[in-house]
Design a protein around this motif. Structure first.
Motif: not given
Length: 264
Positions: A187, A191, A216, A220-221
């Motif tokens: 993650m 970012y 987002l 993210e998933n």
């Protein structure tokens, strides 16, 4: 005559017809009626050499650059490069006229027009002027395949392209960093990637990064989970294909029969 365009050949035939009619004593007014041309055009065609009268004037402004163009073609410059050179010398006409003029000069003087200008120093080919010359062509698809599919380029081609187009360095780095996000499932890297590239001077990369930021949660998933919606999307595609094939041919009952399993 040689080196006439199709329109110039038609004009030459018309001029011969006008002059023959005039020699037979046909009036200018009558010639205009027969040929469908106005009287001023008929008068212009009555005097002078037909081979000169049929020529188009659209390349007249390029005659002043004739020697420079011939030299540029002999030096292996492409048509696009010659156009840029002429614009720097004050030419204000269109590029298509330059290309047509270069083609006519090539036919007249037996010149070979270079299509590409990625000259490879490893070549042993030598031109009549004693220069090494081999022209390679790397398409945008070839570059894309190298960047995304890791298709190999020769070290020389890679160095030349990356030096001439620095934007490729930024794109290559972006692709590697984006892949690293999913390889590591990180993650923080996601970012960092978004923050870096949404301010990129390359508009397409900036748009891509901002799109990731807007969606987002889904991104993210995708990074965190090994699961994929690919199977569901594939089934949706099959259903849509059946719908398109049956459009206008049947009703809802047959469509349901083709798409739905019946529980026995």
């Amino acid at each position: 005559m040689d080196n006439l365009t199709e329109s110039e050949s038609k004009r030459l035939g018309l001029i011969h017809k006008v002059q023959k009619l005039h020699q037979k004593g046909v009036s200018i007014h009558e010639i205009a009626r027969i040929t469908g041309k106005n009287r001023n055009t008929v008068k212009k065609y009555l005097e002078g050499n037909p081979n000169n009268l049929c020529r188009s004037n659209k390349h007249g402004t390029l005659e002043a650059f004739k020697d420079s163009i011939i030299k540029a073609v002999q030096d292996g410059m492409t048509q696009a490069a010659i156009i840029r050179q002429l614009e720097g010398m004050g030419y204000t006409g269109t590029g298509s006229n330059v290309r047509q003029y270069i083609s006519s000069l090539a036919r007249e003087y037996g010149l070979k027009i270079a299509k590409y200008n990625n000259t490879c120093p490893e070549s042993g080919d030598v031109t009549a002027r004693g220069r090494k010359a081999k022209f390679d062509y790397i398409t945008r698809k070839d570059i894309f395949d190298h960047l995304w599919m890791e298709v190999e380029l020769t070290p020389w081609h890679h160095d030349q392209l990356w030096q001439r187009y620095p934007v490729l360095q930024e794109i290559e780095l972006c692709i590697r960093q984006f892949r690293e996000i999913f390889d590591k499932g990180s993650m923080p890297l996601l970012y960092i990637f978004i923050d870096r590239y949404k301010q990129s001077v390359i508009k397409e990369l900036a748009t891509f990064a901002r799109g990731l930021e807007k969606d987002l949660a889904s991104v993210e998933n995708a990074v965190a989970s090994p699961l994929s919606s690919g199977f569901v999307e594939g089934i949706n595609n099959k259903v849509k294909m059946v719908k398109r094939a049956m459009y206008g041919r049947c009703g809802i009952k047959l469509l349901a029969a083709k798409l739905m399993y019946q529980v026995v």
